[in-house]
Motif scaffolding. Sequence first.
Motif, PDB file in Angstrom:
ATOM      1  N   LEU A 104       0.798  -1.221   0.000  1.00 51.36           N
ATOM      2  CA  LEU A 104       0.000   0.000   0.000  1.00 51.36           C
ATOM      3  C   LEU A 104       0.832   1.273   0.000  1.00 51.36           C
ATOM      4  N   GLY A 105       2.149   1.140   0.081  1.00 48.12           N
ATOM      5  CA  GLY A 105       2.970   2.337   0.190  1.00 48.12           C
ATOM      6  C   GLY A 105       2.879   2.971   1.564  1.00 48.12           C
ATOM      7  N   THR A 106       2.611   2.165   2.588  1.00 50.22           N
ATOM      8  CA  THR A 106       2.513   2.660   3.953  1.00 50.22           C
ATOM      9  C   THR A 106       3.830   3.284   4.398  1.00 50.22           C
ATOM     10  N   HIS A 107       3.725   4.362   5.165  1.00 52.88           N
ATOM     11  CA  HIS A 107       4.908   5.005   5.742  1.00 52.88           C
ATOM     12  C   HIS A 107       4.778   5.037   7.262  1.00 52.88           C
ATOM     13  N   ALA A 108       5.913   5.011   7.928  1.00 52.26           N
ATOM     14  CA  ALA A 108       5.950   5.067   9.384  1.00 52.26           C
ATOM     15  C   ALA A 108       6.625   6.352   9.827  1.00 52.26           C
ATOM     16  N   LEU A 109       5.957   7.100  10.680  1.00 54.19           N
ATOM     17  CA  LEU A 109       6.552   8.270  11.298  1.00 54.19           C
ATOM     18  C   LEU A 109       7.159   7.810  12.617  1.00 54.19           C
ATOM     19  N   CYS A 110       8.479   7.928  12.727  1.00 54.98           N
ATOM     20  CA  CYS A 110       9.215   7.356  13.853  1.00 54.98           C
ATOM     21  C   CYS A 110       9.758   8.456  14.763  1.00 54.98           C
ATOM     22  N   MET A 111       9.547   8.282  16.070  1.00 50.94           N
ATOM     23  CA  MET A 111      10.058   9.216  17.057  1.00 50.94           C
ATOM     24  C   MET A 111      10.665   8.424  18.215  1.00 50.94           C
ATOM     25  N   ASN A 112      11.810   8.882  18.710  1.00 47.72           N
ATOM     26  CA  ASN A 112      12.464   8.215  19.828  1.00 47.72           C
ATOM     27  C   ASN A 112      12.339   8.988  21.134  1.00 47.72           C
ATOM     28  N   HIS A 113      12.280  10.306  21.045  1.00 46.12           N
ATOM     29  CA  HIS A 113      12.103  11.147  22.224  1.00 46.12           C
ATOM     30  C   HIS A 113      11.212  12.317  21.838  1.00 46.12           C
ATOM     31  N   PRO A 114      10.443  12.869  22.796  1.00 46.54           N
ATOM     32  CA  PRO A 114       9.524  13.965  22.460  1.00 46.54           C
ATOM     33  C   PRO A 114      10.193  15.155  21.791  1.00 46.54           C
ATOM     34  N   SER A 159      13.153  15.056  20.117  1.00 43.25           N
ATOM     35  CA  SER A 159      14.043  14.692  19.014  1.00 43.25           C
ATOM     36  C   SER A 159      13.302  14.780  17.691  1.00 43.25           C
ATOM     37  N   PRO A 160      14.003  14.980  16.580  1.00 43.42           N
ATOM     38  CA  PRO A 160      13.328  15.075  15.277  1.00 43.42           C
ATOM     39  C   PRO A 160      12.689  13.748  14.881  1.00 43.42           C
ATOM     40  N   TRP A 161      11.587  13.839  14.136  1.00 40.81           N
ATOM     41  CA  TRP A 161      10.934  12.632  13.661  1.00 40.81           C
ATOM     42  C   TRP A 161      11.467  12.275  12.275  1.00 40.81           C
ATOM     43  N   HIS A 162      11.252  11.027  11.911  1.00 32.87           N
ATOM     44  CA  HIS A 162      11.689  10.531  10.606  1.00 32.87           C
ATOM     45  C   HIS A 162      10.521   9.799   9.952  1.00 32.87           C
ATOM     46  N   MET A 163      10.290  10.062   8.675  1.00 31.41           N
ATOM     47  CA  MET A 163       9.265   9.365   7.911  1.00 31.41           C
ATOM     48  C   MET A 163       9.952   8.316   7.038  1.00 31.41           C
ATOM     49  N   LYS A 164       9.602   7.045   7.255  1.00 35.39           N
ATOM     50  CA  LYS A 164      10.279   5.964   6.556  1.00 35.39           C
ATOM     51  C   LYS A 164       9.252   5.056   5.883  1.00 35.39           C
ATOM     52  N   PRO A 165       9.532   4.594   4.659  1.00 37.90           N
ATOM     53  CA  PRO A 165       8.623   3.650   4.005  1.00 37.90           C
ATOM     54  C   PRO A 165       8.627   2.294   4.708  1.00 37.90           C
ATOM     55  N   VAL A 166       7.457   1.681   4.749  1.00 36.83           N
ATOM     56  CA  VAL A 166       7.315   0.342   5.323  1.00 36.83           C
ATOM     57  C   VAL A 166       7.480  -0.678   4.199  1.00 36.83           C
ATOM     58  N   TYR A 167       8.398  -1.612   4.380  1.00 36.56           N
ATOM     59  CA  TYR A 167       8.676  -2.603   3.338  1.00 36.56           C
ATOM     60  C   TYR A 167       7.914  -3.906   3.552  1.00 36.56           C
ATOM     61  N   GLY A 168       7.495  -4.151   4.771  1.00 39.88           N
ATOM     62  CA  GLY A 168       6.779  -5.389   5.033  1.00 39.88           C
ATOM     63  C   GLY A 168       6.317  -5.447   6.473  1.00 39.88           C
ATOM     64  N   TRP A 169       5.704  -6.604   6.808  1.00 43.30           N
ATOM     65  CA  TRP A 169       5.162  -6.813   8.146  1.00 43.30           C
ATOM     66  C   TRP A 169       5.527  -8.212   8.620  1.00 43.30           C
ATOM     67  N   THR A 201       8.219   5.450  19.479  1.00 44.84           N
ATOM     68  CA  THR A 201       6.849   5.703  19.025  1.00 44.84           C
ATOM     69  C   THR A 201       6.803   5.624  17.508  1.00 44.84           C
ATOM     70  N   VAL A 202       5.786   4.942  16.981  1.00 40.85           N
ATOM     71  CA  VAL A 202       5.633   4.798  15.538  1.00 40.85           C
ATOM     72  C   VAL A 202       4.164   5.015  15.169  1.00 40.85           C
ATOM     73  N   TYR A 203       3.923   5.879  14.186  1.00 40.80           N
ATOM     74  CA  TYR A 203       2.589   6.080  13.636  1.00 40.80           C
ATOM     75  C   TYR A 203       2.613   5.701  12.160  1.00 40.80           C
ATOM     76  N   PHE A 204       1.541   5.053  11.696  1.00 41.51           N
ATOM     77  CA  PHE A 204       1.479   4.603  10.312  1.00 41.51           C
ATOM     78  C   PHE A 204       0.500   5.457   9.511  1.00 41.51           C
ATOM     79  N   PHE A 205       0.903   5.773   8.267  1.00 43.92           N
ATOM     80  CA  PHE A 205       0.104   6.625   7.410  1.00 43.92           C
ATOM     81  C   PHE A 205       0.035   6.041   6.001  1.00 43.92           C
ATOM     82  N   GLN A 206      -1.113   6.316   5.346  1.00 47.52           N
ATOM     83  CA  GLN A 206      -1.234   5.973   3.942  1.00 47.52           C
ATOM     84  C   GLN A 206      -0.251   6.815   3.126  1.00 47.52           C
ATOM     85  N   ARG A 207       0.012   6.348   1.924  1.00 47.13           N
ATOM     86  CA  ARG A 207       1.022   6.993   1.086  1.00 47.13           C
ATOM     87  C   ARG A 207       0.717   8.462   0.825  1.00 47.13           C
TER      88      ARG A 207
END
Length: 231
Positions: free
Chosen positions: A139-149, A151-161, A200-206
């Motif tokens: 689906l082209g899902t992306h994950a918004l990743c955060m390690n600390h409140p 710290s900068p977030w990173h948007m990374k493509p999800v390759y699988g589950w 912390t990880v949030y998932f979003f549509q493409r």
Amino acid sequence: MGASLSPRSAQVIDLETVRQRQQAQKCLVRLAPELDGLEMVYQLAASPDAYYGLPILAWGLREDGSVIGLVPWMESLAACHDLNSQENGYFVGYRDPETEEIFDTPPDHKYHELVAAAEYFDYEASGEVTLIQQIPDTLGTHALCMNHPDSPWHMKPVYGWRLYSDGSLDALLADENKAAMTPILLGDECLYSAHARHQTVYFFQRHIANRILEEDPATLDALAMMVVASD
């Protein structure tokens, strides 16, 4: 005069054991990717007259034999039937975009596919949590990743589950510095489980992920409100 005592001994009900048994019955044992474009239909409390469609990523077979649709939703790969939030949406049914039919239960052919696969790949239970199955994200899902409140977030493509023997699910992300070949495929050593590395990880549509990457003001405002509300 007091009531007579029953000769039968009293039974102590261990509610925690009952809860654990019920949870075990809901554990996933097998996944099947959705490849025909079927959707989940949901509604928002703010728009009671509108219906929204979200592509289904996969179908899951639970220990109790039931089949559920699965969609990337907020912080997890969630069961469609479990979505019941006034703010974020609640499940209405499944939809076939080709026929526009809306139905309440997963299609029969997915049930038979999952049961047959589960019987064929009959894994023996062990004391350790082990990897059961991997499926690609289609689906082209992306994950918004955060390690600390702060710290900068990173948007990374999800390759699988990944599905593990305890029924848990996690997304596969890539460490681009370790990628040896392109495209990145399941089994590549650069892939890692999202929640194993990110707090912390949030998932979003493409299309939503691309709006975030483009720093669309309205989307960023909605994202900020969502993150604050979930803290």
